[in-house]
Design a protein around this motif. Structure first.
Motif, PDB file in Angstrom:
ATOM      1  N   SER A 163      29.437 102.880 138.222  1.00  0.00           N
ATOM      2  CA  SER A 163      30.366 102.673 137.113  1.00  0.00           C
ATOM      3  C   SER A 163      29.663 102.948 135.784  1.00  0.00           C
ATOM      4  CB  SER A 163      30.862 101.222 137.144  1.00  0.00           C
ATOM      5  OG  SER A 163      31.586 100.918 135.984  1.00  0.00           O
ATOM      6  N   ASP A 164      30.457 103.161 134.759  1.00  0.00           N
ATOM      7  CA  ASP A 164      29.901 103.271 133.402  1.00  0.00           C
ATOM      8  C   ASP A 164      29.533 101.897 132.859  1.00  0.00           C
ATOM      9  OD1 ASP A 164      30.193 106.025 133.366  1.00  0.00           O
ATOM     10  OD2 ASP A 164      32.187 105.946 132.443  1.00  0.00           O
ATOM     11  N   SER A 165      30.046 100.863 133.502  1.00  0.00           N
ATOM     12  CA  SER A 165      29.783  99.488 133.079  1.00  0.00           C
ATOM     13  C   SER A 165      28.572  98.923 133.819  1.00  0.00           C
ATOM     14  CB  SER A 165      31.013  98.614 133.361  1.00  0.00           C
ATOM     15  OG  SER A 165      30.678  97.247 133.279  1.00  0.00           O
TER      16      SER A 165
END
Length: 187
Positions: free
Chosen positions: A51-53
């Motif tokens: 994820s980008d998170s």
């Protein structure tokens, strides 16, 4: 610290099994590149894409590793043998994945190692410690003093103390893998 001695010899042997299986996985991947690619696909299916998170990655990594640790811990009750197989399987997968990432994305081996070392020095021993916890429980059941119920309970307490330590270490490793490793490895 926890009132339970960690059998260092067992821990060391579990780590050695992981390391040897990693080299074997790399060798198998070299001989059969499709196997390495399939291993990466299975892992992505299991934990999902990155994820980008960082927080989402942290939660995924911790959940996955805690699940593996729990399985490793409980597998120790199967004649003390389960952790050996789980460590070997995970080592094999790491070797396959390292080769696949190196070949598919042409990431230099040094960068791959930097992507593994910061969290791996905590994560791998933590999972091995979960295996040791299960083996400690099993050994107490079969070789401890007292009734079967007393041995079972005493072993459970000893094993659970080590397992809790394992999970705490996995929490630290997941934090490092999600927040530190990407910066160190330039990923």
């Amino acid at each position: 610290m926890l009132g339970v001695e960690v059998p260092k010899k067992t821990l060391g042997y579990l780590l050695l099994v992981f390391l040897l299986a990693s080299f074997a996985g790399y060798g198998i991947g070299t001989a059969s590149p499709g196997t390495a690619v399939d291993a990466v696909k299975r892992i992505i299916e299991q934990i999902g894409p990155i994820s980008d998170s960082s927080f989402e990655n942290f939660v995924k990594i911790f959940t996955n590793n805690a699940t593996v640790a729990l399985m490793t811990f409980l597998s120790g009750l199967f004649f003390g043998l389960g952790p050996w197989f789980i460590m070997a399987f995970n080592g094999l997968m790491v070797g396959l994945v390292v080769l696949a990432v190196h070949r598919m994305s042409e990431v230099p081996m040094g960068q791959i190692i930097l992507g593994l070392i910061p969290h791996g020095v905590i994560e791998i021993p933590a999972i091995a410690l979960a295996g040791v916890a299960g083996i400690v429980w099993y050994r107490e059941i079969i070789g401890g003093e007292g009734s079967g119920e007393e041995r079972f309970k005493r072993g459970a307490v000893k094993g659970l103390k080590l397992f809790v330590l394992s999970v705490l270490l996995l929490l630290v490793a997941a934090f490092i893998e999600a927040y530190v490793t990407p910066k160190v490895a330039g990923l």
